[in-house]
Design a protein around this motif. Structure first.
Motif, PDB file in Angstrom:
ATOM      1  N   UNK A 187       0.823  -1.212   0.000  1.00 50.18           N
ATOM      2  CA  UNK A 187       0.000   0.000   0.000  1.00 50.18           C
ATOM      3  C   UNK A 187       0.854   1.257   0.000  1.00 50.18           C
ATOM      4  N   UNK A 188       0.623   2.127  -0.978  1.00 46.34           N
ATOM      5  CA  UNK A 188       1.340   3.406  -1.045  1.00 46.34           C
ATOM      6  C   UNK A 188       0.560   4.499  -0.315  1.00 46.34           C
ATOM      7  N   UNK A 189       1.283   5.506   0.128  1.00 48.03           N
ATOM      8  CA  UNK A 189       0.659   6.701   0.697  1.00 48.03           C
ATOM      9  C   UNK A 189       1.594   7.868   0.453  1.00 48.03           C
ATOM     10  N   UNK A 190       1.053   9.093   0.521  1.00 50.05           N
ATOM     11  CA  UNK A 190       1.871  10.274   0.300  1.00 50.05           C
ATOM     12  C   UNK A 190       1.091  11.355  -0.431  1.00 50.05           C
ATOM     13  N   UNK A 191       1.774  12.386  -0.959  1.00 51.84           N
ATOM     14  CA  UNK A 191       1.108  13.493  -1.647  1.00 51.84           C
ATOM     15  C   UNK A 191       0.315  13.036  -2.860  1.00 51.84           C
ATOM     16  N   UNK A 192      -0.756  13.780  -3.165  1.00 48.69           N
ATOM     17  CA  UNK A 192      -1.585  13.608  -4.355  1.00 48.69           C
ATOM     18  C   UNK A 192      -2.519  12.394  -4.302  1.00 48.69           C
ATOM     19  N   UNK A 193      -2.571  11.665  -3.177  1.00 48.06           N
ATOM     20  CA  UNK A 193      -3.424  10.483  -3.145  1.00 48.06           C
ATOM     21  C   UNK A 193      -4.892  10.877  -3.052  1.00 48.06           C
ATOM     22  N   UNK A 194      -5.739  10.155  -3.790  1.00 48.82           N
ATOM     23  CA  UNK A 194      -7.159  10.454  -3.808  1.00 48.82           C
ATOM     24  C   UNK A 194      -7.786  10.139  -2.451  1.00 48.82           C
ATOM     25  N   UNK A 195      -8.762  10.945  -2.075  1.00 48.89           N
ATOM     26  CA  UNK A 195      -9.302  10.872  -0.713  1.00 48.89           C
ATOM     27  C   UNK A 195     -10.243   9.705  -0.468  1.00 48.89           C
ATOM     28  N   UNK A 196     -10.404   8.793  -1.418  1.00 44.82           N
ATOM     29  CA  UNK A 196     -11.168   7.588  -1.133  1.00 44.82           C
ATOM     30  C   UNK A 196     -10.290   6.537  -0.459  1.00 44.82           C
ATOM     31  N   UNK A 197      -8.987   6.731  -0.439  1.00 41.41           N
ATOM     32  CA  UNK A 197      -8.067   5.787   0.191  1.00 41.41           C
ATOM     33  C   UNK A 197      -7.947   6.095   1.681  1.00 41.41           C
ATOM     34  N   UNK A 198      -7.546   5.097   2.447  1.00 36.87           N
ATOM     35  CA  UNK A 198      -7.613   5.183   3.907  1.00 36.87           C
ATOM     36  C   UNK A 198      -6.897   6.405   4.482  1.00 36.87           C
ATOM     37  N   UNK A 199      -5.611   6.567   4.191  1.00 35.96           N
ATOM     38  CA  UNK A 199      -4.827   7.600   4.879  1.00 35.96           C
ATOM     39  C   UNK A 199      -5.296   9.011   4.532  1.00 35.96           C
ATOM     40  N   UNK A 200      -5.433   9.380   3.246  1.00 41.81           N
ATOM     41  CA  UNK A 200      -5.924  10.740   2.983  1.00 41.81           C
ATOM     42  C   UNK A 200      -7.353  10.947   3.453  1.00 41.81           C
ATOM     43  N   UNK A 346     -12.010  19.313  -1.277  1.00 38.26           N
ATOM     44  CA  UNK A 346     -13.276  18.862  -0.697  1.00 38.26           C
ATOM     45  C   UNK A 346     -13.363  17.346  -0.687  1.00 38.26           C
ATOM     46  N   UNK A 347     -14.127  16.833   0.226  1.00 39.89           N
ATOM     47  CA  UNK A 347     -14.264  15.404   0.420  1.00 39.89           C
ATOM     48  C   UNK A 347     -14.807  14.690  -0.812  1.00 39.89           C
ATOM     49  N   UNK A 348     -14.225  13.546  -1.142  1.00 40.80           N
ATOM     50  CA  UNK A 348     -14.715  12.714  -2.243  1.00 40.80           C
ATOM     51  C   UNK A 348     -15.210  11.353  -1.744  1.00 40.80           C
ATOM     52  N   UNK A 349     -15.184  11.141  -0.435  1.00 42.55           N
ATOM     53  CA  UNK A 349     -15.702   9.883   0.107  1.00 42.55           C
ATOM     54  C   UNK A 349     -14.692   8.780   0.138  1.00 42.55           C
ATOM     55  N   UNK A 350     -15.063   7.663   0.797  1.00 38.50           N
ATOM     56  CA  UNK A 350     -14.169   6.511   0.865  1.00 38.50           C
ATOM     57  C   UNK A 350     -14.182   5.872   2.231  1.00 38.50           C
ATOM     58  N   UNK A 351     -13.371   4.854   2.393  1.00 37.48           N
ATOM     59  CA  UNK A 351     -13.274   4.183   3.685  1.00 37.48           C
ATOM     60  C   UNK A 351     -11.980   3.401   3.728  1.00 37.48           C
ATOM     61  N   UNK A 352     -11.792   2.603   4.758  1.00 31.18           N
ATOM     62  CA  UNK A 352     -10.506   1.945   4.962  1.00 31.18           C
ATOM     63  C   UNK A 352     -10.303   0.782   4.014  1.00 31.18           C
ATOM     64  N   UNK A 353      -9.054   0.494   3.687  1.00 30.64           N
ATOM     65  CA  UNK A 353      -8.727  -0.578   2.741  1.00 30.64           C
ATOM     66  C   UNK A 353      -8.539  -1.878   3.476  1.00 30.64           C
TER      67      UNK A 353
END
Length: 353
Positions: A187-200, A346-353
């Motif tokens: 699992x990657x994380x860091x800048x530019x990640x879409x907000x449907x992924x867990x960390x952002x 703004x929020x785009x939704x999502x939840x934990x992976x």
């Protein structure tokens, strides 16, 4: 000099790779092909375009004429293939797009590579395919980490489609002799990640004062890799990797989802305490009201086919490439939080992976 086609270069990992490559290899020519779906954002590449460090083309990797045109016009000799539908929840609700992009789109790229490289007698070429640890399925808590020889056992339409694309890349090497490599990353994380992924998602929702949704009991385990470390690994694979080989790229950072959320809550609260001016920008965050971010944690019903644990054994990368992650999870998460504090959307939704 590489004339590099980067598919999915406006997405999370792809855009980070473009920025990384432009710094590390400034003389290479970068052509980005991206369909700009919900996860692709051309603005992530704006500075590189402004500085004439890459050429952006909006289009689908499944568009055979367009792909062949790019190979011909730009004398492509290297492909780094990031483009994919990648969110498990979306694959459960609508698997068709995953099969079309991840399987058929990859096949279009491979056919074009064969035509413009092998059929034309071009020996110096490289097709690198970026895949995921999810193709290996789920691990028990005490099981050894996945190696490159672990059998595929995908448990979602997403991971099944990625497994199929891995097999296609391998087949084009063994059948036709195409120069390929594949990396399966954690699992990657860091800048530019879409907000449907867990960390952002967690960072964003803390700032907006929204619930922090955690699947099941929150004890699903993932191995986390800071995205720039992933980019460095691909660089090493292109430079030193053995043609036809698969490399598992891991962060050696296994965390339970609930522990990640608790850590992020503490770090966001600490960042806001250190810079109270940010509270004007995020008035709904719990810290602004005297509460802790952890007060937002909410457990939700587990999703179907939720893999319990992923873990990557990166020993092959260590031995053959000299690759080791430079970021620990603790240092990487602080960088990620600081980036999001100043780049919130703004929020785009999502939840934990």
């Amino acid at each position: 000099m590489k004339n590099m086609l980067i598919t999915g270069g406006a997405g999370f990992i792809g855009s980070n790779f473009c920025h990384y490559w432009a710094v590390q290899h400034p003389n290479d020519k970068l052509i980005v092909l991206d369909a700009l779906t919900y996860a692709g954002h051309r603005e992530h590449l704006a500075m590189l375009e402004k500085n004439n460090q890459l050429i952006f083309v909006q289009g689908d990797i499944g568009d055979q004429p367009l792909v062949e045109k790019l190979f011909a016009e730009h004398d492509i000799n290297c492909v780094v293939h990031f483009a994919a539908e990648s969110h498990v929840d979306r694959s459960i609700d609508g698997p068709d797009a995953f099969l079309q992009t991840n399987i058929m789109g990859t096949h279009v790229l491979l056919k074009a590579a064969k035509k413009y490289w092998l059929d034309a007698g071009i020996a110096e070429h490289h097709f690198h395919h970026v895949s995921t640890d999810e193709v290996y399925g789920s691990l028990e808590t005490d099981a050894p980490a996945f190696t490159e020889s672990s059998p595929f056992a995908p448990n979602s339409p997403y991971s099944a489609s990625k497994a199929a694309s891995d097999h296609l890349v391998r087949a084009y090497h063994h059948t036709y002799g195409l120069n390929v490599t594949t990396s399966n990353c954690s699992n990657n994380y860091g800048p530019y990640q879409d907000s449907e992924k867990l960390i952002p998602l967690i960072i964003q929702n803390i700032l907006l004062g929204k619930a922090l949704p955690i699947y099941g009991d929150g004890k699903n385990i993932r191995d986390w890799l800071y995205v720039e470390d992933h980019c460095r690994a691909i660089d090493l694979i292109l430079a030193k990797g053995k043609i036809g080989e698969v490399y598992n790229v891991g962060g050696e950072n296994e965390w339970r989802n609930i522990d990640i959320v608790n850590l992020i809550c503490d770090q966001v609260d600490a960042a806001l305490a250190a810079n109270t001016q940010l509270l004007q920008q995020y008035p709904n965050t719990p810290y602004a009201k005297g509460d802790a971010a952890k007060s937002l944690i909410t457990f939700v019903k587990d999703r179907p086919g939720h893999d319990r644990r992923y873990a990557i054994d990166p020993s092959k990368c260590h031995a053959q490439l000299g690759y080791y992650p430079q970021e620990s999870f603790e240092t990487g998460i602080i960088k990620t939080i600081n980036w999001m504090l100043h780049n919130q959307k703004k929020n785009q939704g999502g939840t934990s992976k």
